[in-house]
Design an enzyme around this catalytic site. Structure first.
Site, PDB file in Angstrom:
ATOM      1  N   TYR A 121      -1.971  -1.061  10.921  1.00 41.98           N
ATOM      2  CA  TYR A 121      -2.193  -1.642   9.585  1.00 41.98           C
ATOM      3  C   TYR A 121      -1.017  -1.294   8.662  1.00 41.98           C
ATOM      4  CZ  TYR A 121      -3.791  -1.834   4.746  1.00 41.98           C
ATOM      5  OH  TYR A 121      -3.858  -2.054   3.386  1.00 41.98           O
ATOM      6  N   LYS A 151       2.123  -3.653   6.740  1.00 47.07           N
ATOM      7  CA  LYS A 151       2.554  -3.651   5.328  1.00 47.07           C
ATOM      8  C   LYS A 151       4.071  -3.413   5.248  1.00 47.07           C
ATOM      9  CE  LYS A 151      -1.381  -4.497   3.424  1.00 47.07           C
ATOM     10  NZ  LYS A 151      -1.621  -5.847   2.892  1.00 47.07           N
ATOM     11  N   SER A 205       0.845  -1.201   0.000  1.00 51.68           N
ATOM     12  CA  SER A 205       0.000   0.000   0.000  1.00 51.68           C
ATOM     13  C   SER A 205       0.875   1.243   0.000  1.00 51.68           C
ATOM     14  CB  SER A 205      -0.842  -0.035   1.273  1.00 51.68           C
ATOM     15  OG  SER A 205      -1.431   1.206   1.495  1.00 51.68           O
TER      16      SER A 205
HETATM   17  P1  NAD Z   1     -10.907  -7.307   1.309  1.00 50.53           P
HETATM   18  O1  NAD Z   1     -11.134  -7.318   2.778  1.00 50.53           O
HETATM   19  O2  NAD Z   1     -12.072  -7.086   0.420  1.00 50.53           O
HETATM   20  O3  NAD Z   1     -10.197  -8.683   0.875  1.00 50.53           O
HETATM   21  C1  NAD Z   1      -9.300  -9.381   1.703  1.00 50.53           C
HETATM   22  C2  NAD Z   1      -9.765 -10.830   1.777  1.00 50.53           C
HETATM   23  O4  NAD Z   1      -8.852 -11.567   2.587  1.00 50.53           O
HETATM   24  C3  NAD Z   1     -11.160 -10.977   2.391  1.00 50.53           C
HETATM   25  O5  NAD Z   1     -11.977 -11.736   1.521  1.00 50.53           O
HETATM   26  C4  NAD Z   1     -10.916 -11.709   3.708  1.00 50.53           C
HETATM   27  O6  NAD Z   1     -11.985 -12.576   4.037  1.00 50.53           O
HETATM   28  C5  NAD Z   1      -9.611 -12.448   3.417  1.00 50.53           C
HETATM   29  N1  NAD Z   1      -8.791 -12.748   4.587  1.00 50.53           N
HETATM   30  C6  NAD Z   1      -8.402 -11.873   5.567  1.00 50.53           C
HETATM   31  N2  NAD Z   1      -7.665 -12.531   6.488  1.00 50.53           N
HETATM   32  C7  NAD Z   1      -7.577 -13.833   6.084  1.00 50.53           C
HETATM   33  C8  NAD Z   1      -6.975 -14.998   6.626  1.00 50.53           C
HETATM   34  N3  NAD Z   1      -6.315 -14.980   7.790  1.00 50.53           N
HETATM   35  N4  NAD Z   1      -7.076 -16.160   5.950  1.00 50.53           N
HETATM   36  C9  NAD Z   1      -7.761 -16.215   4.779  1.00 50.53           C
HETATM   37  N5  NAD Z   1      -8.370 -15.152   4.228  1.00 50.53           N
HETATM   38  C10 NAD Z   1      -8.290 -13.982   4.881  1.00 50.53           C
HETATM   39  O7  NAD Z   1      -9.764  -6.242   1.013  1.00 50.53           O
HETATM   40  P2  NAD Z   1      -9.242  -5.636  -0.369  1.00 50.53           P
HETATM   41  O8  NAD Z   1      -9.634  -4.221  -0.426  1.00 50.53           O
HETATM   42  O9  NAD Z   1      -9.587  -6.533  -1.492  1.00 50.53           O
HETATM   43  O10 NAD Z   1      -7.681  -5.668  -0.100  1.00 50.53           O
HETATM   44  C11 NAD Z   1      -6.854  -6.733  -0.583  1.00 50.53           C
HETATM   45  C12 NAD Z   1      -5.417  -6.462  -0.184  1.00 50.53           C
HETATM   46  O11 NAD Z   1      -5.009  -5.199  -0.698  1.00 50.53           O
HETATM   47  C13 NAD Z   1      -5.174  -6.385   1.328  1.00 50.53           C
HETATM   48  O12 NAD Z   1      -3.918  -6.961   1.599  1.00 50.53           O
HETATM   49  C14 NAD Z   1      -5.144  -4.895   1.608  1.00 50.53           C
HETATM   50  O13 NAD Z   1      -4.386  -4.591   2.747  1.00 50.53           O
HETATM   51  C15 NAD Z   1      -4.476  -4.388   0.346  1.00 50.53           C
HETATM   52  N6  NAD Z   1      -4.767  -2.983   0.052  1.00 50.53           N
HETATM   53  C16 NAD Z   1      -6.074  -2.565  -0.064  1.00 50.53           C
HETATM   54  C17 NAD Z   1      -6.346  -1.223  -0.318  1.00 50.53           C
HETATM   55  C18 NAD Z   1      -7.772  -0.726  -0.421  1.00 50.53           C
HETATM   56  O14 NAD Z   1      -7.981   0.487  -0.319  1.00 50.53           O
HETATM   57  N7  NAD Z   1      -8.767  -1.573  -0.631  1.00 50.53           N
HETATM   58  C19 NAD Z   1      -5.289  -0.318  -0.484  1.00 50.53           C
HETATM   59  C20 NAD Z   1      -3.987  -0.773  -0.375  1.00 50.53           C
HETATM   60  C21 NAD Z   1      -3.730  -2.117  -0.111  1.00 50.53           C
HETATM   61  N1  UFG Z   2     -12.871  10.724   3.704  1.00 52.83           N
HETATM   62  C1  UFG Z   2     -13.857  11.605   4.088  1.00 52.83           C
HETATM   63  N2  UFG Z   2     -15.030  11.098   4.571  1.00 52.83           N
HETATM   64  C2  UFG Z   2     -15.262   9.763   4.675  1.00 52.83           C
HETATM   65  C3  UFG Z   2     -14.248   8.862   4.271  1.00 52.83           C
HETATM   66  C4  UFG Z   2     -13.059   9.393   3.801  1.00 52.83           C
HETATM   67  O1  UFG Z   2     -13.684  12.815   4.013  1.00 52.83           O
HETATM   68  O2  UFG Z   2     -16.348   9.377   5.140  1.00 52.83           O
HETATM   69  C5  UFG Z   2     -11.608  11.267   3.169  1.00 52.83           C
HETATM   70  C6  UFG Z   2     -10.401  10.831   3.996  1.00 52.83           C
HETATM   71  O3  UFG Z   2     -10.229  11.702   5.083  1.00 52.83           O
HETATM   72  C7  UFG Z   2      -9.299  10.890   2.950  1.00 52.83           C
HETATM   73  C8  UFG Z   2     -10.003  10.512   1.637  1.00 52.83           C
HETATM   74  O4  UFG Z   2     -11.394  10.732   1.883  1.00 52.83           O
HETATM   75  O5  UFG Z   2      -8.833  12.197   2.833  1.00 52.83           O
HETATM   76  C9  UFG Z   2      -9.796   9.067   1.259  1.00 52.83           C
HETATM   77  O6  UFG Z   2     -10.116   8.261   2.380  1.00 52.83           O
HETATM   78  P1  UFG Z   2     -10.262   6.661   2.298  1.00 52.83           P
HETATM   79  O7  UFG Z   2     -10.649   6.199   3.675  1.00 52.83           O
HETATM   80  O8  UFG Z   2     -11.146   6.285   1.167  1.00 52.83           O
HETATM   81  O9  UFG Z   2      -8.800   6.174   1.908  1.00 52.83           O
HETATM   82  P2  UFG Z   2      -7.397   6.355   2.656  1.00 52.83           P
HETATM   83  O10 UFG Z   2      -6.516   7.131   1.732  1.00 52.83           O
HETATM   84  O11 UFG Z   2      -7.557   6.871   4.024  1.00 52.83           O
HETATM   85  O12 UFG Z   2      -6.906   4.837   2.793  1.00 52.83           O
HETATM   86  C10 UFG Z   2      -7.057   3.869   1.747  1.00 52.83           C
HETATM   87  C11 UFG Z   2      -7.269   2.493   2.364  1.00 52.83           C
HETATM   88  C12 UFG Z   2      -6.036   2.044   3.100  1.00 52.83           C
HETATM   89  C13 UFG Z   2      -4.844   2.133   2.193  1.00 52.83           C
HETATM   90  C14 UFG Z   2      -4.731   3.521   1.603  1.00 52.83           C
HETATM   91  C15 UFG Z   2      -3.610   3.587   0.615  1.00 52.83           C
HETATM   92  O13 UFG Z   2      -8.398   2.517   3.258  1.00 52.83           O
HETATM   93  O14 UFG Z   2      -6.213   0.691   3.505  1.00 52.83           O
HETATM   94  O15 UFG Z   2      -5.928   3.872   0.941  1.00 52.83           O
HETATM   95  O16 UFG Z   2      -3.692   2.584  -0.297  1.00 52.83           O
HETATM   96  F1  UFG Z   2      -3.716   1.832   2.874  1.00 52.83           F
END
Ligand code: NAD
Ligand code: UFG
Length: 342
Positions: free
Chosen positions: A150, A154, A125
């Site tokens: 979190y 990472k 991330s």
């Molecule tokens: P998500 O929660 O939709 O998907 C993650 C999946 O992993 C879920 O289906 C959950 O059930 C499964 N899981 C969690 N722990 C587990 C375990 N111990 N064993 C087996 N399965 C397990 O999340 P996502 O948004 O698809 O994110 C996927 C990956 O990308 C994650 O590693 C997350 O940290 C990373 N990531 C997400 C974002 C974002 O904004 N969505 C940004 C940066 C990085």
């Molecule tokens: N925000 C609001 N109101 C809300 C939700 C979010 O104003 O109800 C704002 C936040 O303050 C931020 C922007 O919208 O400025 C984006 O917020 P998100 O929560 O959508 O995303 P973040 O950038 O905080 O974090 C996301 C994921 C993390 C990941 C990160 C970088 O949630 O898991 O992107 O990949 F690590």
């Protein structure tokens, strides 16, 4: 060629499974369904015509994970999505985050070594950068102290992968995602936040459809042109496609280092108000919102330098903000339709 996708019923994982299948890969999903639904497997099949193999395993369980690898030989590569991902929750329950995200990774890497699976792609991330000193941020920017447990998982995970691959026959690609949004164009799969969404875009669409009363904008006094925070939003299908390129790069031994790192974003920064304006434009609705205090742990601004990913992977994010918001809105409307039909 068989690819193991952990977390494959989750948001980004499910979109990646679709792209992998559409590029001829055979996919096995492991997920413990802690943050996703089994029905996603059928919904993937609706898109691709192929039902991926699904194993419900908790990757914290070393014995069960090892048994899986014993049973499933000839895996060409692993894409490891499975993790807990809520920044706020990680502050409240840090041990759950360290235990889940680190133990799962270790158990997968042990399986890789024992069963000689050479190729590994990891979901990292942009949170590993904290608030970068220079923007757009490049992959070589310093890794600063994490702002949440979190984010720390990472950072630690990246180190564990680098250390492991330097001693074992593993080549790794660390993909640092910026802010994935939107859903598959079929609207069969998308983001299914359980409970109140933490992320901006699902909160916007849920407010517009009437599930939430009002969006709170966290902070109006940032040092940005309109005072709201800036992020690099990327469409989830664009992100998913990068994984197909990454795993192919490893399988075809095109990687230059044992562990490579790529930023996955569009390279464009948009403020919260830009995102709302785009939503109002594509939906024709006025969104109900108000400004509140900053959310703790949020950074002011981040967007990616994607030059390395564009050049080395030959990959580029194609969808612009309006297209991303339209896709998120169509997904929310499709969810509402399913609810009405029940
Ligand atoms: P998500 O929660 O939709 O998907 C993650 C999946 O992993 C879920 O289906 C959950 O059930 C499964 N899981 C969690 N722990 C587990 C375990 N111990 N064993 C087996 N399965 C397990 O999340 P996502 O948004 O698809 O994110 C996927 C990956 O990308 C994650 O590693 C997350 O940290 C990373 N990531 C997400 C974002 C974002 O904004 N969505 C940004 C940066 C990085
Ligand atoms: N925000 C609001 N109101 C809300 C939700 C979010 O104003 O109800 C704002 C936040 O303050 C931020 C922007 O919208 O400025 C984006 O917020 P998100 O929560 O959508 O995303 P973040 O950038 O905080 O974090 C996301 C994921 C993390 C990941 C990160 C970088 O949630 O898991 O992107 O990949 F690590």
């Amino acid at each position: 060629m068989k690819i193991l996708v952990t977390g494959g019923t989750g948001y980004i994982g499910s979109h990646t499974v679709v792209e992998l299948q559409q590029n001829g890969y055979e996919v096995i999903i492991i997920d413990n369904l802690s943050n996703s639904y089994l029905s996603v497997v059928d919904n993937i099949e609706k898109i691709t015509g192929i039902k991926p193999v699904f194993e419900q395993i908790d990757l914290r369980d070393e014995t069960k994970t090892n048994e899986f690898f014993k049973k499933n030989q000839n895996i060409a590569g692993i894409i490891h999505f499975a993790a807990l991902k809520s920044v706020g929750e990680s502050v409240e329950k840090p041990l759950d985050y360290y235990q889940n995200n680190i133990l799962s990774l270790i158990n997968i890497l042990k399986g890789q070594i024992e069963f000689k699976i050479n190729n590994f792609v990891f979901s990292s991330s942009c949170t590993v950068y904290g608030q970068p000193d220079e923007l757009p941020v490049t992959e070589s920017a310093p890794i600063k102290k994490a702002l949440s447990p979190y984010g720390h998982t990472k950072q630690i995970s990246e180190e564990i992968i680098k250390n492991t691959s330097s001693n074992a026959n593993i080549n790794g690609i660390l993909l640092r995602y910026f802010n994935p949004i939107g859903a598959h164009e079929s609207v069969h799969i998308g983001e299914l936040p359980i409970g109140t969404p933490n992320n901006l875009v699902p909160f916007i669409t849920q407010t517009a459809i009437g599930k939430r009363e009002m969006l709170k904008i966290f902070g109006s006094d940032y040092n940005t042109p309109d005072g709201t925070a800036i992020r690099d939003y990327i469409h989830v299908t664009d992100l998913a496609k990068a994984h197909v390129v990454a795993i192919g790069r490893l399988i075809n031994k095109k990687n230059r280092e044992k562990t490579e790192v790529f930023n996955l974003g569009t390279g464009n920064g948009f403020s919260v108000l830009d995102v709302i304006k785009s939503f109002e434009k594509i939906s024709g609705l006025n969104l109900n919102y108000k400004f509140v205090d900053r959310r703790s742990g949020d950074i002011e601004r981040v967007w990616a330098d994607t030059t390395f990913a564009n050049k080395e992977l030959g990959w580029i994010a194609e969808k612009n903000l309006d297209k991303m918001m339209l896709s998120a809105w169509k997904w929310e409307q499709a969810l509402e339709q399913v609810k009405r039909n029940k």
